[in-house]
Design an enzyme around this catalytic site. Structure first.
Site, PDB file in Angstrom:
ATOM      1  N   LYS A 228      39.897 -44.870  74.935  1.00 45.69           N
ATOM      2  CA  LYS A 228      39.083 -44.161  75.104  1.00 45.69           C
ATOM      3  C   LYS A 228      39.149 -43.973  76.337  1.00 45.69           C
ATOM      4  CE  LYS A 228      36.140 -44.976  77.660  1.00 45.69           C
ATOM      5  NZ  LYS A 228      35.907 -43.568  78.726  1.00 45.69           N
TER       6      LYS A 228
ATOM      7  N   GLU B 279      40.527 -55.780  84.518  1.00 45.81           N
ATOM      8  CA  GLU B 279      41.334 -55.192  85.155  1.00 45.81           C
ATOM      9  C   GLU B 279      40.248 -54.552  86.434  1.00 45.81           C
ATOM     10  OE1 GLU B 279      42.808 -54.062  88.184  1.00 45.81           O
ATOM     11  OE2 GLU B 279      44.607 -53.299  87.409  1.00 45.81           O
TER      12      GLU B 279
ATOM     13  N   CYS C 119      43.449 -49.855  92.543  1.00 45.22           N
ATOM     14  CA  CYS C 119      42.464 -50.781  92.734  1.00 45.22           C
ATOM     15  C   CYS C 119      43.375 -51.980  93.607  1.00 45.22           C
ATOM     16  CB  CYS C 119      42.279 -51.728  90.826  1.00 45.22           C
ATOM     17  SG  CYS C 119      44.958 -52.084  90.679  1.00 45.22           S
TER      18      CYS C 119
ATOM     19  N   GLU D 189      34.397 -53.394  97.822  1.00 45.98           N
ATOM     20  CA  GLU D 189      35.594 -52.063  97.837  1.00 45.98           C
ATOM     21  C   GLU D 189      34.812 -50.966  98.150  1.00 45.98           C
ATOM     22  OE1 GLU D 189      36.840 -50.648  93.468  1.00 45.98           O
ATOM     23  OE2 GLU D 189      38.680 -51.717  94.362  1.00 45.98           O
TER      24      GLU D 189
HETATM   25  P1  ADP Z   1      35.042 -45.486  87.615  1.00 50.35           P
HETATM   26  O1  ADP Z   1      34.172 -45.711  88.907  1.00 50.35           O
HETATM   27  O2  ADP Z   1      36.846 -45.861  89.073  1.00 50.35           O
HETATM   28  O3  ADP Z   1      35.337 -44.293  87.616  1.00 50.35           O
HETATM   29  P2  ADP Z   1      34.763 -47.390  86.225  1.00 50.35           P
HETATM   30  O4  ADP Z   1      34.815 -48.456  85.492  1.00 50.35           O
HETATM   31  O5  ADP Z   1      33.096 -45.896  85.631  1.00 50.35           O
HETATM   32  O6  ADP Z   1      35.524 -46.918  87.143  1.00 50.35           O
HETATM   33  O7  ADP Z   1      35.754 -46.718  84.660  1.00 50.35           O
HETATM   34  C1  ADP Z   1      36.011 -47.520  83.897  1.00 50.35           C
HETATM   35  C2  ADP Z   1      36.602 -46.640  83.114  1.00 50.35           C
HETATM   36  O8  ADP Z   1      35.203 -47.213  82.391  1.00 50.35           O
HETATM   37  C3  ADP Z   1      36.025 -45.115  82.075  1.00 50.35           C
HETATM   38  O9  ADP Z   1      37.182 -45.059  81.100  1.00 50.35           O
HETATM   39  C4  ADP Z   1      34.815 -44.633  82.123  1.00 50.35           C
HETATM   40  O10 ADP Z   1      34.920 -43.873  81.276  1.00 50.35           O
HETATM   41  C5  ADP Z   1      34.831 -46.486  81.880  1.00 50.35           C
HETATM   42  N1  ADP Z   1      33.476 -46.705  81.173  1.00 50.35           N
HETATM   43  C6  ADP Z   1      32.537 -46.350  82.336  1.00 50.35           C
HETATM   44  N2  ADP Z   1      30.906 -46.447  81.752  1.00 50.35           N
HETATM   45  C7  ADP Z   1      31.413 -47.301  80.281  1.00 50.35           C
HETATM   46  C8  ADP Z   1      30.589 -48.576  79.845  1.00 50.35           C
HETATM   47  N3  ADP Z   1      29.176 -48.808  79.644  1.00 50.35           N
HETATM   48  N4  ADP Z   1      31.364 -48.355  78.945  1.00 50.35           N
HETATM   49  C9  ADP Z   1      32.765 -48.819  78.232  1.00 50.35           C
HETATM   50  N5  ADP Z   1      33.291 -47.909  79.027  1.00 50.35           N
HETATM   51  C10 ADP Z   1      32.695 -47.210  80.408  1.00 50.35           C
END
Ligand code: ADP
Length: 487
Positions: free
Chosen positions: A178, A257, A291, A383
Site C-alpha cells: 500500500k 520504522e 526520517c 520531529e
Molecule cells: P506522513 O505524514 O509522512 O505521510 P503517515 O504515517 O501518515 O506519514 O504515512 C505513511 C504511510 O502510512 C502512508 O502510506 C499512509 O497512507 C499510511 N497511513 C496513514 N494512515 C494510515 C492508517 N490509519 N492505517 C494504515 N496506513 C496509514
C-alpha cells in the site's frame, strides 16, 4: 513501463492483472512544485485490499516453493529494468514527490543494489542443525511467513517502497503493497510494471493505491485479515502507534520504522569545513524530509561561533526552487499542509524564544533552509519534517550525549571528531538504532540493519536482519526407526 504525465495509470495491480478500483473511483496525483496533475490513479478501498490479500494468499504456496534460481532471476532482471528506465523513473520522482536530481540518483542506485542483494538472499542458508540429547536429528528451519503487508511512505518513495517488499519476496513470501497517496506511482504501481516484465508470477506482488485520507480502511484490512502474517510500516510515529495497537490486538507481527529527532554532534576537535558540509547535507538533503535528517546540531562551545557562522553562510548559498533544475538543492515540500505545519512549528519555536539564524520563510511550496538557535525543548525533542535544524551549544562531550538522548526518538545520529576512538566510545552511549562516527545521520545501504529504538520503532530492514523479520523459525526433528516411550 512508461506512463506519460497526466495519463490514467493502468489500474491497481492485483493477481498480476491491472484492474479498476472496485468502486470505479480515481483521484488526481499532483506535482508538489507546480500543482499540476501528474496522473489519475485508482482510488482503492478495503474491498480492493481484501482482493489483493486473497490473490497474495493464493500465490503464496507456489512462490514459497519456487527455486531460488527463479527468485534470483526476477530480482536481477528487475534491477536491470529499473536502470534501463532510470531517466523516466527520475522524472517521476521529481514530478510526483519533488525529489531533486541528486536525491533521485541516490534512490535509483540504492534500489538497483537492493534488488541485486535480494537476488543473493534467495540463496542464503536458512536454518541450523541443533544438537539433541534424544538422538533425534533436530533442525531450526526458517520458512516464509506467507503474506506480508507493506505500508510505505512518500518521502524516499522509491527506496522505502522497494525495501518493503524486496526481502520479503526474495525470502519466498507474497506481498500486498500500500503506497502513500502522495506517491502512488513511483512508490507503488511502477513496481507492477517492472516486476511483471521481470517475470514475477501473478499474485506475488499486489499493489493497492488509494485517495488522500483513505488509508485507514486498507490498513485495517491488512492488520485484521488473518491471511496477512507480518506487516512492515514506514511512516509517522503517530500512524505507527495506531497500527501497532491494532496489530497487538490481532497478535500480528509488525516492523515499524518511524520518525526521528536525530542529533549531529560536532566535537571541538572536528575539522570545521567537513563538519559544516556534514551538517548542511544531513539537515537539508531532500528538504529535510528524511526520517534520518539531522534535526539537532549539537556543537561544543570552543568552536561554536566559527561553526555557526560558516554553516549559516553555506546555508544561504543552497539553491532553492524548481527540482527539475539539476542544481536545485531545496525543492518543494510534499503538500501545502506540510509547508503550513513546518511554518507553524518554526513560528511557535520563535514565539517561545528561538532565533532564526537563516531561512524561516516559505515561497510557495518551497520552505527555505532554516537554522534556529535557542529553540525550546518542545521543538527539539519532536520531529519537524522539513529543512529546519536547531543548533545547540554544549560545554563538553558528556553534555552533548545527554542532549542527544533528550528525545523520545532514537533513529539515527552522527558524531564529527578527529578522534575516531573517542567517537566510537561516545557512539555507544547514544540511544539510537544507528550512529555514524565522522558522518551525518542520513545514510543507508541495502545490507545494513536499518531501524530505530524508543519512539522510532522496532524491527530492522536490510540484509540478514530481514530474515528474522520475514520468516518463521520452525523446530523440526527426525528420528530413524522406533524408540521406547515410558508407557
Ligand atoms: P506522513 O505524514 O509522512 O505521510 P503517515 O504515517 O501518515 O506519514 O504515512 C505513511 C504511510 O502510512 C502512508 O502510506 C499512509 O497512507 C499510511 N497511513 C496513514 N494512515 C494510515 C492508517 N490509519 N492505517 C494504515 N496506513 C496509514
Amino acid at each position: 513501463m512508461t506512463v506519460t504525465a497526466a495519463e490514467t495509470v493502468r489500474g491497481l495491480h492485483i493477481g498480476g492483472q491491472w484492474t479498476e478500483a472496485s468502486g470505479g473511483k480515481t483521484f488526481d496525483d499532483h506535482d508538489p512544485f507546480t500543482g499540476e496533475v501528474v496522473a489519475t490513479v485508482p482510488a482503492g478501498s478495503r474491498e480492493d485490499a481484501k482482493r489483493a490479500i486473497h490473490a497474495a494468499a493464493q500465490a503464496s504456496r507456489g512462490w514459497a516453493q519456487s527455486p531460488p534460481a527463479e527468485r534470483q532471476r526476477v530480482f536481477l532482471q528487475a534491477a536491470d529494468r529499473l536502470e534501463a528506465g532510470s531517466d523516466d523513473v527520475a522524472s517521476w520522482l521529481t514530478r510526483e514527490t519533488g525529489s531533486t536530481f541528486g536525491f533521485s540518483m541516490f534512490q535509483l542506485q540504492f534500489v538497483a543494489g537492493l534488488f541485486r542483494q535480494a537476488a543473493a538472499l534467495a540463496y542464503r542458508p536458512l536454518g541450523e542443525i541443533i544438537p539433541s540429547d534424544t538422538g533425534a536429528f533436530a533442525m531450526g528451519i526458517r520458512r516464509p511467513v506467507g503474506v506480508v503487508g507493506a505500508i510505505a511512505p512518500w518521502n524516499a518513495a522509491l527506496i522505502l517502497s522497494a525495501r518493503s517488499f524486496a526481502s520479503p519476496i526474495a525470502l519466498g513470501n507474497t506481498v500486498v503493497l500500500k503506497p502513500s497517496e502522495h506517491s502512488p506511482y513511483v512508490g507503488g504501481l511502477l513496481w507492477g510494471d517492472i516486476f511483471s516484465e521481470a517475470g514475477l508470477p501473478d499474485g506475488v506482488l499486489n499493489i493497492v493505491t488509494h485517495a488522500p485520507g483513505e488509508a485507514g480502511p486498507i490498513g485495517d484490512e491488512l492488520v485484521e485479515n488473518p491471511d496477512v502474517r507480518v506487516i512492515n510500516f514506514t511512516g509517522s510515529t503517530e500512524t505507527g502507534r495506531t497500527l501497532a495497537e491494532a496489530a497487538g490486538r490481532n497478535l500480528k507481527r509488525v516492523l515499524l520504522e518511524l520518525g526521528g529527532s536525530n542529533p549531529l554532534i560536532i566535537l571541538a576537535d572536528a575539522d570545521l569545513e567537513s563538519a559544516v558540509n556534514a551538517a548542511a547535507f544531513g539537515s537539508f538533503l531532500h528538504q529535510g524530509q528524511i526520517c534520518m535528517s539531522a534535526r539537532r546540531i549539537i556543537v561544543e562551545q570552543p568552536i561554536a561561533d566559527d561553526f555557526v557562522e560558516r554553516l549559516v553562510e553555506k546555508t544561504r548559498t543552497l539553491k532553492a526552487g524548481d527540482p527539475k533544475e539539476p542544481d536545485t538543492i531545496i525543492g518543494p515540500l510534499i503538500t501545502d499542509e506540510a509547508v503550513a505545519t513546518v511554518k507553524s512549528r518554526v513560528d511557535d519555536a520563535v514565539a517561545k524564544g528561538a532565533k532564526v539564524l537563516v531561512g524561516g520563510e516559505a515561497e510557495g511550496p518551497v520552505y527555505g533552509a532554516t537554522l534556529l538557535a535557542d529553540a525550546p525543548d518542545e521543538f527539539t525533542s519532536a520531529e519537524t519534517f522539513g529543512p529546519v535544524a536547531a543548533i545547540e551549544v554544549v560545554g563538553d562531550a558528556d553534555e552533548a550525549v545527554a542532549r542527544a538522548n533528550a528525545t523520545t526518538y532514537g533513529l539515527s545520529a552522527g558524531i564529527i571528531t578527529s578522534d575516531p576512538d573517542r567517537g566510537l566510545s561516545l557512539a555507544q552511549q547514544i540511544e539510537s538504532g544507528i550512529v555514524h562516527v565522522n558522518d551525518q545521520p542520513v545514510a543507508d545501504e541495502p545490507q545494513m540493519p536499518f531501524g530505530g529504538v524508543k519512539g522510532s520503532g522496532y524491527g530492522r530492514f536490510g540484509g540478514a536482519a530481514a530474515i528474522d523479520e520475514f520468516t518463521d523459525l520452525h523446530w523440526v526433528t527426525v528420528r530413524s526407526g522406533t524408540h521406547p516411550f515410558p508407557f
